[in-house]
Design a protein around this motif. Structure first.
Motif, PDB file in Angstrom:
ATOM      1  N   VAL A  33       0.840  -1.191   0.000  1.00 48.19           N
ATOM      2  CA  VAL A  33       0.000   0.000   0.000  1.00 48.19           C
ATOM      3  C   VAL A  33       0.876   1.242   0.000  1.00 48.19           C
ATOM      4  CG1 VAL A  33      -1.996  -1.056   1.111  1.00 48.19           C
ATOM      5  CG2 VAL A  33      -0.213  -0.035   2.532  1.00 48.19           C
ATOM      6  N   HIS A  34       0.383   2.292  -0.649  1.00 49.96           N
ATOM      7  CA  HIS A  34       0.995   3.618  -0.610  1.00 49.96           C
ATOM      8  C   HIS A  34      -0.079   4.593  -0.174  1.00 49.96           C
ATOM      9  CE1 HIS A  34       4.564   2.984  -3.612  1.00 49.96           C
ATOM     10  NE2 HIS A  34       4.476   2.013  -2.724  1.00 49.96           N
ATOM     11  N   LEU A  35       0.234   5.447   0.787  1.00 49.49           N
ATOM     12  CA  LEU A  35      -0.714   6.443   1.273  1.00 49.49           C
ATOM     13  C   LEU A  35      -0.174   7.839   1.004  1.00 49.49           C
ATOM     14  CD1 LEU A  35      -1.160   3.813   3.079  1.00 49.49           C
ATOM     15  CD2 LEU A  35      -2.387   5.343   4.566  1.00 49.49           C
ATOM     16  N   TYR A  36      -1.039   8.676   0.472  1.00 51.02           N
ATOM     17  CA  TYR A  36      -0.730  10.080   0.207  1.00 51.02           C
ATOM     18  C   TYR A  36      -1.550  10.905   1.188  1.00 51.02           C
ATOM     19  CZ  TYR A  36       1.314   8.428  -4.159  1.00 51.02           C
ATOM     20  OH  TYR A  36       2.086   7.783  -5.092  1.00 51.02           O
ATOM     21  N   ALA A  37      -0.864  11.622   2.091  1.00 47.44           N
ATOM     22  CA  ALA A  37      -1.546  12.387   3.130  1.00 47.44           C
ATOM     23  C   ALA A  37      -1.125  13.850   3.090  1.00 47.44           C
ATOM     24  CB  ALA A  37      -1.232  11.790   4.503  1.00 47.44           C
ATOM     25  N   ARG A  38      -2.043  14.708   3.510  1.00 47.22           N
ATOM     26  CA  ARG A  38      -1.778  16.140   3.611  1.00 47.22           C
ATOM     27  C   ARG A  38      -1.372  16.487   5.032  1.00 47.22           C
ATOM     28  NH1 ARG A  38      -6.671  18.618   3.466  1.00 47.22           N
ATOM     29  NH2 ARG A  38      -7.678  16.609   3.724  1.00 47.22           N
ATOM     30  N   TRP A  60      13.494   9.616  -0.911  1.00 46.39           N
ATOM     31  CA  TRP A  60      12.181  10.182  -0.632  1.00 46.39           C
ATOM     32  C   TRP A  60      11.091   9.324  -1.268  1.00 46.39           C
ATOM     33  CZ3 TRP A  60      11.367  13.976   2.769  1.00 46.39           C
ATOM     34  CH2 TRP A  60      12.460  14.738   3.156  1.00 46.39           C
ATOM     35  N   THR A  61       9.952   9.272  -0.589  1.00 52.08           N
ATOM     36  CA  THR A  61       8.828   8.492  -1.097  1.00 52.08           C
ATOM     37  C   THR A  61       7.510   9.037  -0.551  1.00 52.08           C
ATOM     38  OG1 THR A  61       8.075   6.225  -1.524  1.00 52.08           O
ATOM     39  CG2 THR A  61       8.922   6.695   0.697  1.00 52.08           C
ATOM     40  N   VAL A  62       6.438   8.297  -0.780  1.00 50.37           N
ATOM     41  CA  VAL A  62       5.095   8.710  -0.370  1.00 50.37           C
ATOM     42  C   VAL A  62       5.026   8.950   1.136  1.00 50.37           C
ATOM     43  CG1 VAL A  62       3.940   7.543  -2.273  1.00 50.37           C
ATOM     44  CG2 VAL A  62       4.280   6.336  -0.139  1.00 50.37           C
ATOM     45  N   SER A 155       9.735   3.018  -6.629  1.00 46.52           N
ATOM     46  CA  SER A 155       8.282   2.824  -6.649  1.00 46.52           C
ATOM     47  C   SER A 155       7.557   4.172  -6.701  1.00 46.52           C
ATOM     48  CB  SER A 155       7.812   2.009  -5.453  1.00 46.52           C
ATOM     49  OG  SER A 155       8.102   2.670  -4.241  1.00 46.52           O
ATOM     50  N   PHE A 156       8.107   5.193  -6.051  1.00 48.44           N
ATOM     51  CA  PHE A 156       7.508   6.526  -6.116  1.00 48.44           C
ATOM     52  C   PHE A 156       7.625   7.091  -7.532  1.00 48.44           C
ATOM     53  CE2 PHE A 156       7.537  11.143  -5.738  1.00 48.44           C
ATOM     54  CZ  PHE A 156       6.394  11.352  -4.987  1.00 48.44           C
ATOM     55  N   ARG A 157       8.801   6.942  -8.134  1.00 46.54           N
ATOM     56  CA  ARG A 157       8.994   7.422  -9.511  1.00 46.54           C
ATOM     57  C   ARG A 157       8.055   6.699 -10.477  1.00 46.54           C
ATOM     58  NH1 ARG A 157      14.572   6.474  -8.364  1.00 46.54           N
ATOM     59  NH2 ARG A 157      14.606   4.953 -10.046  1.00 46.54           N
ATOM     60  N   CYS A 158       7.786   5.446 -10.201  1.00 52.83           N
ATOM     61  CA  CYS A 158       6.917   4.631 -11.060  1.00 52.83           C
ATOM     62  C   CYS A 158       5.449   4.999 -10.893  1.00 52.83           C
ATOM     63  CB  CYS A 158       7.152   3.157 -10.718  1.00 52.83           C
ATOM     64  SG  CYS A 158       6.139   1.978 -11.604  1.00 52.83           S
ATOM     65  N   LEU A 159       5.000   5.181  -9.650  1.00 57.47           N
ATOM     66  CA  LEU A 159       3.571   5.317  -9.382  1.00 57.47           C
ATOM     67  C   LEU A 159       3.070   6.755  -9.233  1.00 57.47           C
ATOM     68  CD1 LEU A 159       3.128   2.323  -6.938  1.00 57.47           C
ATOM     69  CD2 LEU A 159       2.535   2.441  -9.362  1.00 57.47           C
ATOM     70  N   PHE A 160       3.907   7.666  -8.737  1.00 54.25           N
ATOM     71  CA  PHE A 160       3.426   9.026  -8.517  1.00 54.25           C
ATOM     72  C   PHE A 160       2.853   9.672  -9.781  1.00 54.25           C
ATOM     73  CE2 PHE A 160       4.086  13.645  -8.351  1.00 54.25           C
ATOM     74  CZ  PHE A 160       3.180  13.946  -7.345  1.00 54.25           C
TER      75      PHE A 160
END
Length: 171
Positions: A33-38, A60-62, A155-160
């Motif tokens: 899972v990847h979570l994007y939070a504010r 750096w990542t999500v 994974s961040f470069r791939c999915l963001f």
């Protein structure tokens, strides 16, 4: 302590159990899972992976990410991971499904479910997992990622880029 994951086939159906080590060493399909939070100012929270991490330390990542444990659902893993990494408890109803990604080399052969956290959070990160956090506006992140992509986990470069346009509440 050994972690156990559901080993899944190319259709994300459970076919067995594997250890974390074997999943990565043998490139076995598994789940994450990847979570994007504010944060408190409305920007996206990024984490810098601890230098003690075995995969991509110091990148750096999500906001939060992690593997789905054996027998666990994606949402259960998301709620667990944000508590473990950022010290924040959320209801699973506060997760908006952004993307479900098939495995690739770029994302570690993982089926990844990406979520947006619909509440602002004030993280108190776990230093064993994270060395630094940063709150950033998306336009700044776009520039940084383009200028210095190697500072970010693969994974961040791939999915963001796939989730970038799907955010509901992060500008």
């Amino acid at each position: 302590m050994t972690e156990y994951f559901d080993w899944v086939d190319c259709h994300d159906r459970v076919i067995g159990v594997t250890t974390r080590e074997d999943a990565h060493r043998l490139n076995l399909f598994h789940r994450a899972v990847h979570l994007y939070a504010r944060g408190q100012h409305g920007g996206l929270i990024l984490q810098k992976r601890s230098l003690s991490k075995d995969l991509e330390p110091g990148r750096w990542t999500v906001s939060c990410s992690g593997h789905v444990d054996r027998g666990e659902s994606f949402k259960e893993a998301a709620v667990r991971e944000i508590k473990e990494e950022l010290g924040v408890w959320i209801e699973s109803t506060r997760l908006v499904d952004l993307l479900y990604s098939a495995p690739s080399k770029g994302n570690g052969f993982e089926f990844v479910r990406c979520y947006e956290v619909t509440q602002q959070i004030c993280p108190e990160y776990n230093p064993e997992e994270i060395s630094e956090i940063r709150e950033i506006e998306l336009i700044e992140l776009d520039i940084w990622l383009k200028k210095e992509p190697r500072q970010f986990a693969s994974s961040f470069r791939c999915l963001f880029p796939l989730v970038r346009k799907k955010f509901q509440s992060i500008t």
